[in-house]
Motif scaffolding. Structure first.
Motif: not given
Ligand code: BTN
Length: 240
Positions: A11-13, A33-35, A50-52, A122-126
């Motif tokens: 989602t960050n991309d 490919a969540g980063r 939640l991944t946003f 601001v990418g957030i994974g909760i």
């Molecule tokens: C960390 O390493 O602690 C940061 C994690 C961030 C994950 C979120 S999920 C939504 C957004 N998209 C991504 O690819 N990464 C961030």
């Protein structure tokens, strides 16, 4: 506006696309490919969490003030969990912890316009409802594990949007003192003696005393000497 999509790479991309504007949120059920920070990946069970990514256009901040934005985001997250009865702390610079476990990861990426912040994703994974995690993750937790309950993810996101709006409003209004005070008060391990590691592998005992406006961590060591550290210059040593 919240754009909810089934699957994407990260989602960050996606959120970097100019079609999204200040305040927009891209929320994906599944990232292929969540980063994470420091080149790590971010894994999250589909449909549980939640991944946003939130798009901000903080042109009122200079490049040197980017830590203030991180403070506002971290505080908005702690405010959100407080609304669900979950006490959290901010592990410098930008993890949200419940006890000694990681509840949220944040990946902030900026684009600059001269000396200003033009656009910030601001990418957030909760971790919301996930209760089992891959064994390679060192210390994950979730809202469900913290409370024994399950949560409506859309409602949690709405709560966060409200809390972020308040903290971001304070930032825009230049209420830096309040943000710094609140961030410091919620710092993980503030005022406690713990072990820290340096990039050369050496370890020392220190006490976190706070953070500078630019984001340097202040750690007291030895005979009361306080040293400052930048991101990647110091690691928390967590108990196994
Ligand atoms: C960390 O390493 O602690 C940061 C994690 C961030 C994950 C979120 S999920 C939504 C957004 N998209 C991504 O690819 N990464 C961030």
């Amino acid at each position: 506006m919240i754009y909810r999509i089934a699957e994407t790479a990260s989602t960050n991309d996606d959120a970097k696309s100019p079609c999204y504007r200040e305040g927009d949120i891209v929320w994906a059920e599944r990232q292929t490919a969540g980063r994470g920070q420091r080149g790590h990946s971010w894994s999250s069970a589909e449909g549980e969490n939640l991944t946003f990514s939130v798009v901000l256009e903080p042109l009122f901040l200079s490049v040197g003030e980017q830590f203030r934005l991180l403070q506002a985001v971290a505080l908005a997250l702690c405010d959100t969990f407080a609304a669900y009865g979950i006490g959290t702390r901010i592990k410098w610079t930008n993890d949200i912890y419940a006890g000694d476990s990681k509840l949220v990861g944040i990946l902030i990426e900026h684009a600059y316009a001269g000396s200003k912040l033009a656009r910030t994703v601001v990418g957030i994974g909760i971790n919301v409802n996930q209760t089992e995690f891959p064994p390679e993750l060192p210390n994950p937790t979730s809202m469900a594990l913290c409370t024994g309950g399950r949560f409506d993810r859309g409602q949690v996101l709405d709560t966060f949007v409200g809390r972020l709006s308040a903290r971001y409003g304070a930032l825009r209004a230049g209420e830096y003192g309040a943000l710094e005070r609140d961030y410091t008060a919620l710092m993980y391990r503030l005022g406690e003696r713990h072990t820290y590691a340096l990039p050369d592998g050496s370890r020392f005992e220190g006490i976190i005393r706070g953070v500078l406006p630019a984001g340097d961590l202040l750690v007291e060591q030895g005979e009361g000497e306080v040293r400052k550290y930048l991101f990647k210059e110091i690691e928390f040593v967590l108990k196994g």
